[in-house]
Write a protein that holds these residues in place. Structure first.
Motif, PDB file in Angstrom:
ATOM      1  N   MET A  46      29.761  23.467  22.808  1.00 18.75           N
ATOM      2  CA  MET A  46      28.807  24.447  22.272  1.00 18.75           C
ATOM      3  C   MET A  46      28.044  25.134  23.404  1.00 18.75           C
ATOM      4  SD  MET A  46      27.309  22.896  18.712  1.00 18.75           S
ATOM      5  CE  MET A  46      26.722  24.515  18.185  1.00 18.75           C
ATOM      6  N   PHE A  47      27.752  26.428  23.206  1.00 17.82           N
ATOM      7  CA  PHE A  47      26.968  27.194  24.171  1.00 17.82           C
ATOM      8  C   PHE A  47      26.252  28.333  23.450  1.00 17.82           C
ATOM      9  CE2 PHE A  47      31.065  29.172  23.900  1.00 17.82           C
ATOM     10  CZ  PHE A  47      30.884  30.527  24.139  1.00 17.82           C
ATOM     11  N   ASP A  48      25.367  29.005  24.164  1.00 14.74           N
ATOM     12  CA  ASP A  48      24.538  30.073  23.575  1.00 14.74           C
ATOM     13  C   ASP A  48      23.873  29.592  22.286  1.00 14.74           C
ATOM     14  OD1 ASP A  48      25.212  31.770  25.621  1.00 14.74           O
ATOM     15  OD2 ASP A  48      26.652  32.942  24.465  1.00 14.74           O
ATOM     16  N   CYS A  49      23.278  28.400  22.339  1.00 19.39           N
ATOM     17  CA  CYS A  49      22.697  27.770  21.154  1.00 19.39           C
ATOM     18  C   CYS A  49      21.209  28.051  21.034  1.00 19.39           C
ATOM     19  CB  CYS A  49      22.886  26.255  21.208  1.00 19.39           C
ATOM     20  SG  CYS A  49      24.595  25.743  21.159  1.00 19.39           S
ATOM     21  N   LYS A  50      20.740  28.001  19.791  1.00 19.28           N
ATOM     22  CA  LYS A  50      19.303  28.013  19.541  1.00 19.28           C
ATOM     23  C   LYS A  50      18.998  26.894  18.566  1.00 19.28           C
ATOM     24  CE  LYS A  50      19.105  31.338  15.752  1.00 19.28           C
ATOM     25  NZ  LYS A  50      18.489  32.549  15.235  1.00 19.28           N
ATOM     26  N   GLU A  51      17.822  26.321  18.703  1.00 13.00           N
ATOM     27  CA  GLU A  51      17.378  25.236  17.831  1.00 13.00           C
ATOM     28  C   GLU A  51      17.099  25.795  16.437  1.00 13.00           C
ATOM     29  OE1 GLU A  51      16.919  21.949  18.882  1.00 13.00           O
ATOM     30  OE2 GLU A  51      17.689  22.504  20.853  1.00 13.00           O
ATOM     31  N   ILE A  52      17.504  25.063  15.405  1.00 15.22           N
ATOM     32  CA  ILE A  52      17.201  25.436  14.030  1.00 15.22           C
ATOM     33  C   ILE A  52      16.807  24.178  13.268  1.00 15.22           C
ATOM     34  CG2 ILE A  52      18.717  27.452  13.985  1.00 15.22           C
ATOM     35  CD1 ILE A  52      20.737  25.761  12.364  1.00 15.22           C
ATOM     36  N   ASP A  53      16.267  24.362  12.098  1.00 23.02           N
ATOM     37  CA  ASP A  53      15.940  23.257  11.188  1.00 23.02           C
ATOM     38  C   ASP A  53      16.380  23.721   9.808  1.00 23.02           C
ATOM     39  OD1 ASP A  53      14.977  21.046   9.902  1.00 23.02           O
ATOM     40  OD2 ASP A  53      12.861  21.559  10.145  1.00 23.02           O
ATOM     41  N   SER A  54      17.654  23.491   9.499  1.00 26.98           N
ATOM     42  CA  SER A  54      18.257  24.042   8.291  1.00 26.98           C
ATOM     43  C   SER A  54      18.905  22.930   7.476  1.00 26.98           C
ATOM     44  CB  SER A  54      19.306  25.082   8.695  1.00 26.98           C
ATOM     45  OG  SER A  54      19.993  25.578   7.577  1.00 26.98           O
ATOM     46  N   GLU A  55      18.614  22.892   6.185  1.00 26.62           N
ATOM     47  CA  GLU A  55      19.237  21.921   5.308  1.00 26.62           C
ATOM     48  C   GLU A  55      20.487  22.527   4.675  1.00 26.62           C
ATOM     49  OE1 GLU A  55      16.406  20.427   2.508  1.00 26.62           O
ATOM     50  OE2 GLU A  55      15.533  19.064   3.983  1.00 26.62           O
ATOM     51  N   ILE A  56      21.560  21.712   4.593  1.00 24.50           N
ATOM     52  CA  ILE A  56      22.835  22.159   4.049  1.00 24.50           C
ATOM     53  C   ILE A  56      23.276  21.138   3.012  1.00 24.50           C
ATOM     54  CG2 ILE A  56      25.260  22.619   4.584  1.00 24.50           C
ATOM     55  CD1 ILE A  56      24.246  23.219   7.485  1.00 24.50           C
ATOM     56  N   THR A  57      23.625  21.618   1.824  1.00 17.23           N
ATOM     57  CA  THR A  57      24.158  20.738   0.790  1.00 17.23           C
ATOM     58  C   THR A  57      25.673  20.715   0.928  1.00 17.23           C
ATOM     59  OG1 THR A  57      22.339  21.307  -0.687  1.00 17.23           O
ATOM     60  CG2 THR A  57      24.267  20.271  -1.686  1.00 17.23           C
ATOM     61  N   ILE A  58      26.226  19.520   1.095  1.00 14.23           N
ATOM     62  CA  ILE A  58      27.670  19.385   1.282  1.00 14.23           C
ATOM     63  C   ILE A  58      28.332  19.002  -0.044  1.00 14.23           C
ATOM     64  CG2 ILE A  58      27.536  18.944   3.748  1.00 14.23           C
ATOM     65  CD1 ILE A  58      27.752  15.978   3.191  1.00 14.23           C
ATOM     66  N   GLY A  59      29.658  18.922  -0.038  1.00 14.38           N
ATOM     67  CA  GLY A  59      30.459  18.770  -1.243  1.00 14.38           C
ATOM     68  C   GLY A  59      30.088  17.620  -2.161  1.00 14.38           C
ATOM     69  N   ASN A  60      29.606  16.518  -1.627  1.00 16.80           N
ATOM     70  CA  ASN A  60      29.252  15.380  -2.472  1.00 16.80           C
ATOM     71  C   ASN A  60      27.822  15.471  -2.999  1.00 16.80           C
ATOM     72  OD1 ASN A  60      27.772  14.810  -0.201  1.00 16.80           O
ATOM     73  ND2 ASN A  60      28.762  12.856   0.244  1.00 16.80           N
ATOM     74  N   GLY A  61      27.149  16.599  -2.732  1.00 20.79           N
ATOM     75  CA  GLY A  61      25.794  16.816  -3.227  1.00 20.79           C
ATOM     76  C   GLY A  61      24.698  16.358  -2.286  1.00 20.79           C
ATOM     77  N   LEU A  62      25.056  15.658  -1.214  1.00 20.37           N
ATOM     78  CA  LEU A  62      24.056  15.223  -0.250  1.00 20.37           C
ATOM     79  C   LEU A  62      23.586  16.391   0.609  1.00 20.37           C
ATOM     80  CD1 LEU A  62      25.552  11.836   1.014  1.00 20.37           C
ATOM     81  CD2 LEU A  62      23.696  12.180  -0.619  1.00 20.37           C
ATOM     82  N   THR A  63      22.382  16.280   1.110  1.00 25.86           N
ATOM     83  CA  THR A  63      21.820  17.287   2.001  1.00 25.86           C
ATOM     84  C   THR A  63      21.811  16.736   3.419  1.00 25.86           C
ATOM     85  OG1 THR A  63      20.431  18.153   0.231  1.00 25.86           O
ATOM     86  CG2 THR A  63      19.803  18.730   2.469  1.00 25.86           C
ATOM     87  N   VAL A  64      22.314  17.542   4.358  1.00 25.64           N
ATOM     88  CA  VAL A  64      22.315  17.168   5.767  1.00 25.64           C
ATOM     89  C   VAL A  64      21.567  18.249   6.541  1.00 25.64           C
ATOM     90  CG1 VAL A  64      24.419  15.777   5.700  1.00 25.64           C
ATOM     91  CG2 VAL A  64      24.590  18.236   6.092  1.00 25.64           C
TER      92      VAL A  64
END
Length: 92
Positions: free
Chosen positions: A8-26
């Motif tokens: 990974m490169f040219d990155c910026k910090e984020i704080d984002s929640e993502i709901t995945i296929g089994n319904g859990l949030t990561v």
């Protein structure tokens, strides 16, 4: 989405929640570009850069690739019987 910062490169910090296929949030902690190697059906390889790749450590040991994200960026979806592929320009 990837579980590893490797490549990974040219990155910026984020704080984002993502709901995945089994319904859990990561939680995604970074977004940027990622160098990866694509292994073709014939065994040959091609190095590419994924843009907008989110770092989600809790996905380990998996990575997820969004076909619709690629289609939104002018890739075309094709198939040969049961094998799906993306094309853009000379890339297949």
């Amino acid at each position: 989405m990837t579980h590893s910062e490797d490549g990974m490169f040219d990155c910026k910090e984020i704080d984002s929640e993502i709901t995945i296929g089994n319904g859990l949030t990561v939680k995604a902690t970074k977004v940027g570009k990622k160098r990866v190697r694509v292994i073709q059906k014939d065994g040959s390889t091609q190095n590419i850069i994924l843009e907008g790749c989110k770092l989600v450590p809790d996905l380990a040991p998996f990575n997820l690739f969004s076909m619709t994200y690629a289609l939104d960026r002018d890739f075309k979806l094709g198939n040969d019987k049961r094998t799906m592929f993306l094309t853009k320009g000379d890339f297949k």
